[in-house]
Write a protein that holds these residues in place. Structure first.
Motif, short mmCIF file in Angstrom:
data_model
loop_
_atom_site.label_atom_id
_atom_site.label_comp_id
_atom_site.label_asym_id
_atom_site.label_seq_id
_atom_site.Cartn_x
_atom_site.Cartn_y
_atom_site.Cartn_z
N VAL A 74 0.87 -1.17 0.00
CA VAL A 74 0.00 0.00 0.00
C VAL A 74 0.90 1.21 0.00
CG1 VAL A 74 -1.71 1.31 1.30
CG2 VAL A 74 -1.89 -1.18 1.14
N THR A 75 0.77 2.02 -1.04
CA THR A 75 1.66 3.15 -1.25
C THR A 75 0.96 4.21 -2.07
OG1 THR A 75 3.82 3.79 -2.15
CG2 THR A 75 2.65 2.04 -3.31
N GLU A 76 1.44 5.42 -1.96
CA GLU A 76 0.95 6.48 -2.83
C GLU A 76 1.80 6.60 -4.09
OE1 GLU A 76 -1.99 7.94 -2.39
OE2 GLU A 76 -2.16 6.68 -0.62
N ALA A 77 2.86 5.82 -4.17
CA ALA A 77 3.73 5.85 -5.36
C ALA A 77 2.96 5.32 -6.58
CB ALA A 77 4.97 5.00 -5.12
N SER A 78 3.39 5.75 -7.74
CA SER A 78 2.71 5.35 -8.97
C SER A 78 3.15 3.98 -9.49
CB SER A 78 2.94 6.40 -10.06
OG SER A 78 4.32 6.52 -10.33
N GLU A 79 4.16 3.39 -8.84
CA GLU A 79 4.60 2.05 -9.22
C GLU A 79 5.37 1.43 -8.06
OE1 GLU A 79 6.95 2.72 -12.71
OE2 GLU A 79 8.71 3.25 -11.57
N ARG A 99 -0.27 -3.57 -6.03
CA ARG A 99 -0.03 -2.20 -5.55
C ARG A 99 -1.39 -1.57 -5.32
NH1 ARG A 99 -0.14 2.71 -7.92
NH2 ARG A 99 -0.18 1.79 -9.99
N ALA A 100 -1.62 -1.13 -4.08
CA ALA A 100 -2.90 -0.51 -3.73
C ALA A 100 -2.67 0.87 -3.14
CB ALA A 100 -3.64 -1.39 -2.73
N ASP A 101 -3.71 1.68 -3.18
CA ASP A 101 -3.63 3.00 -2.55
C ASP A 101 -4.11 2.90 -1.11
OD1 ASP A 101 -6.43 3.01 -2.62
OD2 ASP A 101 -6.54 4.44 -4.27
N ALA A 102 -4.10 4.00 -0.40
CA ALA A 102 -4.44 4.01 1.03
C ALA A 102 -5.86 3.52 1.31
CB ALA A 102 -4.23 5.40 1.60
N SER A 103 -6.74 3.65 0.33
CA SER A 103 -8.12 3.17 0.53
C SER A 103 -8.24 1.67 0.33
CB SER A 103 -9.07 3.89 -0.43
OG SER A 103 -8.89 3.41 -1.76
N GLY A 104 -7.18 1.05 -0.16
CA GLY A 104 -7.20 -0.38 -0.43
C GLY A 104 -7.55 -0.74 -1.85
N GLU A 105 -7.76 0.26 -2.68
CA GLU A 105 -8.07 -0.01 -4.08
C GLU A 105 -6.81 -0.45 -4.80
OE1 GLU A 105 -9.63 2.13 -8.16
OE2 GLU A 105 -9.87 3.18 -6.27
N VAL A 106 -6.87 -1.64 -5.40
CA VAL A 106 -5.72 -2.17 -6.13
C VAL A 106 -5.59 -1.42 -7.45
CG1 VAL A 106 -4.68 -4.20 -7.19
CG2 VAL A 106 -5.87 -4.40 -5.00
N LYS A 107 -4.42 -0.83 -7.65
CA LYS A 107 -4.16 -0.04 -8.84
C LYS A 107 -3.38 -0.81 -9.89
CE LYS A 107 -5.91 3.78 -7.28
NZ LYS A 107 -7.03 4.42 -7.95
N GLU A 108 -2.65 -1.85 -9.46
CA GLU A 108 -1.79 -2.57 -10.41
C GLU A 108 -1.50 -3.96 -9.83
OE1 GLU A 108 2.56 -1.91 -12.51
OE2 GLU A 108 2.19 -0.98 -10.56
N VAL A 109 -1.42 -4.94 -10.71
CA VAL A 109 -0.97 -6.27 -10.36
C VAL A 109 0.17 -6.62 -11.31
CG1 VAL A 109 -1.57 -8.71 -10.12
CG2 VAL A 109 -3.28 -6.95 -9.60
N ARG A 110 1.31 -6.94 -10.74
CA ARG A 110 2.48 -7.29 -11.56
C ARG A 110 2.78 -8.74 -11.39
NH1 ARG A 110 6.93 -2.75 -11.88
NH2 ARG A 110 7.67 -4.35 -13.23
#
Length: 110
Positions: A74-79, A99-110
């Motif tokens: 969980v990070t505010e970083a873009s990657e 990679r998720a944001d502080a709300s827990g929303e997954v932004k990326e799966v690598r």
């Protein structure tokens, strides 16, 4: 990306919790091949600096884990930074890194 299986969703929840509890820049959690989970936050000491994923991987390895099934940060970083990803890839070549944001929303799966 709400299609997470329950075990991967648990990793995101653990990562969010450790980040919030410690007031850290990042929180991370990993699951080993036996299903055990380890979580950690960013370590920023004068003599030791680890990303949250590096710290979680270190916790897993120091507890005897020989491989990982999955990881979340969980990070505010873009990657996911290269050093964090490298630590995870030392123990799994194919396991997902979420990679998720502080709300827990997954932004990326690598």
């Amino acid at each position: 990306m709400s299609d997470l299986n329950p075990e991967d969703a648990k990793l995101v929840t653990l990562a969010r919790s450790v980040r919030a509890r410690n007031g850290a820049a990042e929180g991370a959690a990993v699951r080993d091949l036996d299903g055990r989970t380890y979580n950690a936050s960013t370590v920023a000491l004068p003599s030791l600096q680890l990303t949250a994923l590096q710290a979680a991987v270190a916790a897993a390895v120091s507890s005897g884990a020989e491989g990982l099934e999955a990881a979340a940060v969980v990070t505010e970083a873009s990657e996911v930074d290269a050093d964090s990803l490298a630590a995870v890839r030392d123990l799994t070549q194919s396991g997902p890194v979420l990679r998720a944001d502080a709300s827990g929303e997954v932004k990326e799966v690598r």
